[in-house]
Design a protein around this motif. Structure first.
Motif, PDB file in Angstrom:
ATOM      1  N   ARG A 218      45.465  38.110  44.384  1.00  0.00           N
ATOM      2  CA  ARG A 218      44.331  38.109  43.528  1.00  0.00           C
ATOM      3  C   ARG A 218      42.879  38.405  44.260  1.00  0.00           C
ATOM      4  O   ARG A 218      42.266  39.313  44.021  1.00  0.00           O
ATOM      5  CB  ARG A 218      44.424  36.522  42.999  1.00  0.00           C
ATOM      6  CG  ARG A 218      42.922  36.365  42.143  1.00  0.00           C
ATOM      7  CD  ARG A 218      42.881  35.123  41.362  1.00  0.00           C
ATOM      8  NE  ARG A 218      43.705  35.133  40.301  1.00  0.00           N
ATOM      9  CZ  ARG A 218      43.371  35.373  38.956  1.00  0.00           C
ATOM     10  NH1 ARG A 218      42.417  36.030  38.668  1.00  0.00           N
ATOM     11  NH2 ARG A 218      44.308  35.456  38.113  1.00  0.00           N
ATOM     12  N   GLU A 222      41.178  41.791  43.077  1.00  0.00           N
ATOM     13  CA  GLU A 222      39.805  41.734  42.785  1.00  0.00           C
ATOM     14  C   GLU A 222      38.978  42.539  43.471  1.00  0.00           C
ATOM     15  O   GLU A 222      37.845  42.989  42.751  1.00  0.00           O
ATOM     16  CB  GLU A 222      39.275  40.134  42.648  1.00  0.00           C
ATOM     17  CG  GLU A 222      40.137  39.423  41.663  1.00  0.00           C
ATOM     18  CD  GLU A 222      39.460  37.812  41.504  1.00  0.00           C
ATOM     19  OE1 GLU A 222      38.905  37.671  42.623  1.00  0.00           O
ATOM     20  OE2 GLU A 222      39.708  37.035  40.889  1.00  0.00           O
ATOM     21  N   ILE A 239      46.165  42.296  37.238  1.00  0.00           N
ATOM     22  CA  ILE A 239      45.640  40.943  37.375  1.00  0.00           C
ATOM     23  C   ILE A 239      46.000  40.543  36.005  1.00  0.00           C
ATOM     24  O   ILE A 239      46.350  39.205  35.654  1.00  0.00           O
ATOM     25  CB  ILE A 239      44.143  40.782  37.784  1.00  0.00           C
ATOM     26  CG1 ILE A 239      44.106  41.337  39.342  1.00  0.00           C
ATOM     27  CG2 ILE A 239      43.485  39.819  37.471  1.00  0.00           C
ATOM     28  CD1 ILE A 239      42.499  41.567  39.622  1.00  0.00           C
ATOM     29  N   LEU A 243      48.414  37.798  37.020  1.00  0.00           N
ATOM     30  CA  LEU A 243      47.718  36.585  37.720  1.00  0.00           C
ATOM     31  C   LEU A 243      46.889  35.933  36.954  1.00  0.00           C
ATOM     32  O   LEU A 243      46.105  35.143  37.150  1.00  0.00           O
ATOM     33  CB  LEU A 243      46.993  37.460  38.856  1.00  0.00           C
ATOM     34  CG  LEU A 243      48.132  38.178  39.891  1.00  0.00           C
ATOM     35  CD1 LEU A 243      47.107  38.736  40.828  1.00  0.00           C
ATOM     36  CD2 LEU A 243      48.876  37.024  40.403  1.00  0.00           C
TER      37      LEU A 243
END
Length: 243
Positions: A218, A222, A239, A243
Motif C-alpha cells: 500500500r 499510494e 489498490i 487493498l
C-alpha cells in the motif's frame, strides 16, 4: 580732349571686365523636372527590389516552417509507435504471467539455438535488442539469460534499468516472486530517473501484495497513485481492487 580720352578708357575697361566675367547657366524648368523623375524612378526600383526580396524570405520561412511541422509529426509518430510496442509487450508478458500455475495452462518453452551470450562486436543496443526479441517470442529462459548478460556486459549502460525491469517481469511470469522483487527494487532504488522506474514501483507493489506484505504494498502503490500518469491510474485501480 582729356575728358573725352578718359571717358573712352573707362568705356573700354568696363567692356573688358564684362567680357572676362564668368557666365552662369540657369537651368531650365524642364531639366529640373527630368532630374526629379530620374530620382523617383530609382527609388521605385529599389523599393520594388526590396519587396521581392522580402516576399522571397517569407516564402523560405513558410517552407522551413512546413519542414519543422513534418519532422515534429514524424517524431511524435515514432514515439507513439514505440509506446504501442512497449504496451503490447507488457500486455503479452502479463497475460503469460496470469497463466502460470493454472492446471493445463501451456507453459512457454525455452528457445532452441537462440544466441544469449554476447557476440563479439555487439554494442549495448544490439545485445539489449536480442534479449527483447527473445522476450517477445516468449522464450523466457533465453531472454532472462540475455538480459543478465546485458547487465553484466554493460553495468553502467543506458539500458541497464530496462533489463532489470524485464527480468522482473520474466520472474513474475515464472512465479519467482523473490527474484522479481529484487529486479524491480534495483530499478526503483538505483535508477529513479529511468523511464521504467514508475512501472517498476507499480510491479514491486504488486509483488509485495502477492507475498502478503500489504503494508509495504500500500505504501508503495499510494506513492505511484499520487501521479497523473496511466501507471498512476493502474496503481489506484489495484489498490481499490486488492487493498
Amino acid at each position: 580732349m582729356k575728358v573725352s580720352l578718359l571717358l573712352l578708357v573707362s568705356i573700354l575697361s568696363a567692356h573688358t571686365l564684362a567680357a572676362r566675367a564668368p557666365v552662369e547657366e540657369i537651368p531650365v524648368n524642364g531639366q529640373q523636372q527630368n532630374g526629379g523623375q530620374q530620382n523617383g524612378t530609382l527609388i521605385n526600383q529599389q523599393q520594388t527590389e526590396m519587396f521581392y526580396q522580402l516576399q522571397s524570405l517569407l516564402e523560405e520561412v513558410r517552407q522551413l516552417r512546413g519542414m519543422v511541422e513534418e519532422l515534429t509529426y514524424q517524431v511524435d509518430e515514432l514515439k507513439q509507435r514505440q509506446q504501442d510496442d512497449y504496451l503490447d509487450l507488457d500486455r503479452r508478458i502479463s497475460a503469460a504471467g496470469s497463466a502460470v500455475g493454472v492446471p493445463g495452462a501451456e507453459q512457454p518453452a525455452p528457445g532452441v539455438g537462440q544466441p544469449t551470450l554476447p557476440v563479439a562486436g555487439d554494442d549495448e543496443k544490439q545485445l539489449y535488442g536480442r534479449a527483447q526479441s527473445l522476450l517477445k517470442a516468449k522464450q523466457f529462459d533465453d531472454a532472462s539469460a540475455a538480459f543478465e548478460n546485458h547487465i553484466a556486459s554493460y553495468p553502467s549502460g543506458k539500458l541497464v534499468a530496462n533489463s532489470h525491469y524485464w527480468l522482473g517481469q520474466i520472474y513474475m511470469v515464472k512465479g519467482n516472486l523473490d527474484k522479481a522483487r529484487q529486479a524491480f527494487a534495483q530499478v526503483v532504488e538505483k535508477y529513479p530517473g529511468s523511464n521504467k522506474a514508475l512501472d517498476s514501483a507499480l510491479k514491486l507493489g504488486r509483488v509485495y501484495h502477492l507475498q502478503g506484505d500489504n503494508a509495504k504494498a500500500r505504501d508503495l502503490l499510494e506513492k505511484v497513485a499520487a501521479g497523473n500518469t496511466e501507471v498512476s491510474q493502474q496503481a489506484r485501480d489495484y489498490i481499490d481492487a486488492n487493498l
